[in-house]
Design a protein around this motif. Structure first.
Motif, short mmCIF file in Angstrom:
data_model
loop_
_atom_site.label_atom_id
_atom_site.label_comp_id
_atom_site.label_asym_id
_atom_site.label_seq_id
_atom_site.Cartn_x
_atom_site.Cartn_y
_atom_site.Cartn_z
N ASN A 45 0.94 -1.22 -0.05
CA ASN A 45 -0.03 0.05 0.00
C ASN A 45 0.85 1.35 -0.01
OD1 ASN A 45 -2.34 -1.47 -0.03
ND2 ASN A 45 -2.40 -1.39 2.16
N LEU A 46 2.14 1.23 0.73
CA LEU A 46 2.81 2.44 0.71
C LEU A 46 3.83 2.75 -0.65
CD1 LEU A 46 4.17 1.85 4.42
CD2 LEU A 46 2.81 3.75 3.56
N GLU A 48 3.19 2.41 -3.83
CA GLU A 48 2.54 3.12 -4.53
C GLU A 48 2.60 4.80 -4.56
OE1 GLU A 48 -1.68 2.47 -4.51
OE2 GLU A 48 -1.39 0.22 -4.99
N SER A 49 3.13 5.31 -2.96
CA SER A 49 3.26 6.64 -2.86
C SER A 49 4.79 6.83 -2.74
CB SER A 49 2.56 7.01 -1.47
OG SER A 49 3.27 6.41 -0.50
N ASP A 56 7.99 4.46 6.90
CA ASP A 56 6.53 4.91 7.48
C ASP A 56 6.84 5.11 9.06
OD1 ASP A 56 6.47 2.03 7.44
OD2 ASP A 56 4.80 1.86 8.36
N GLU A 119 3.49 15.70 3.59
CA GLU A 119 2.60 15.36 2.87
C GLU A 119 2.19 13.88 2.60
OE1 GLU A 119 3.70 17.32 -0.91
OE2 GLU A 119 3.39 19.34 -0.03
N ARG A 120 3.18 13.20 3.13
CA ARG A 120 3.00 11.64 2.85
C ARG A 120 2.50 11.19 4.01
NH1 ARG A 120 5.10 12.73 -1.48
NH2 ARG A 120 5.92 11.10 -3.01
N THR A 123 -1.17 9.64 3.64
CA THR A 123 -0.87 8.41 2.84
C THR A 123 -0.68 7.10 3.71
OG1 THR A 123 -0.36 9.60 0.70
CG2 THR A 123 0.17 7.42 0.70
#
Length: 165
Positions: A45-46, A48-49, A56, A119-120, A123
């Motif tokens: 999931n992470l 993709e960003s 994280d 900004e992340r 996400t």
């Protein structure tokens, strides 16, 4: 009494009851496998960003307390200092973090989130929520709360037994 049908032999989640039976000696392997599976889903999931596994945790730690040293981050996240230094270097190259000398002690270098790093954070939160929802599918809220309590006890027991580095 007659034979049980296939449906009767299976539990609510469709698995055979024998598959759900867990012996106390299975704890380590089941816990490690669940953690690996959770980490795999979260990493997917992470990714993709533009984030990689472990990044994280660094960003969430800095969101909580910006301006930590690499050593403090390593200790907080339970990794070795060289691993953290490599992770910080990679994240700095990606533009998520920056290193700056400490204002009070120039011998220290502290790590800060950059604007793109901040900004992340949303996400990361969304990826975590999605992973948790997937992991707890079929469990009641009460079961999830119980699971969390039990895992915290297990972690606390293991932390207390951990030998100092």
């Amino acid at each position: 009494m007659g034979k049980k049908s296939k449906a009767e032999k299976k539990g609510k989640n469709g698995k055979k009851k024998d598959e759900l039976a867990v012996e106390p000696h299975d704890l380590a392997s089941v816990l490690v496998q669940a953690a690996r599976s959770m980490r795999t889903v979260l990493s997917r999931n992470l990714h993709e960003s533009g984030l990689y596994a472990g990044q994280d945790g660094v960003m969430l730690a800095l969101a909580e307390n910006d301006g930590l040293t690499a050593g403090a981050l390593a200790a907080k996240l339970g990794v070795k200092a060289p691993t953290m230094t490599r992770t910080i270097g990679r994240m700095e190259a990606q533009g998520f973090l920056e290193r700056r000398p400490d204002e009070e002690d120039a011998r220290l270098t502290k790590v800060y989130l950059t604007a793109p790093g901040r900004e992340r954070l949303q996400t990361i939160a969304e990826a975590g929520q999605h992973s948790e929802k997937l992991a707890t599918r079929g469990l009641t809220d009460k079961q999830v709360r119980t699971l969390l309590k039990l895992l915290r006890v297990v972690d606390s027991n293991l932390q207390a037994a951990r030998a100092p580095d």
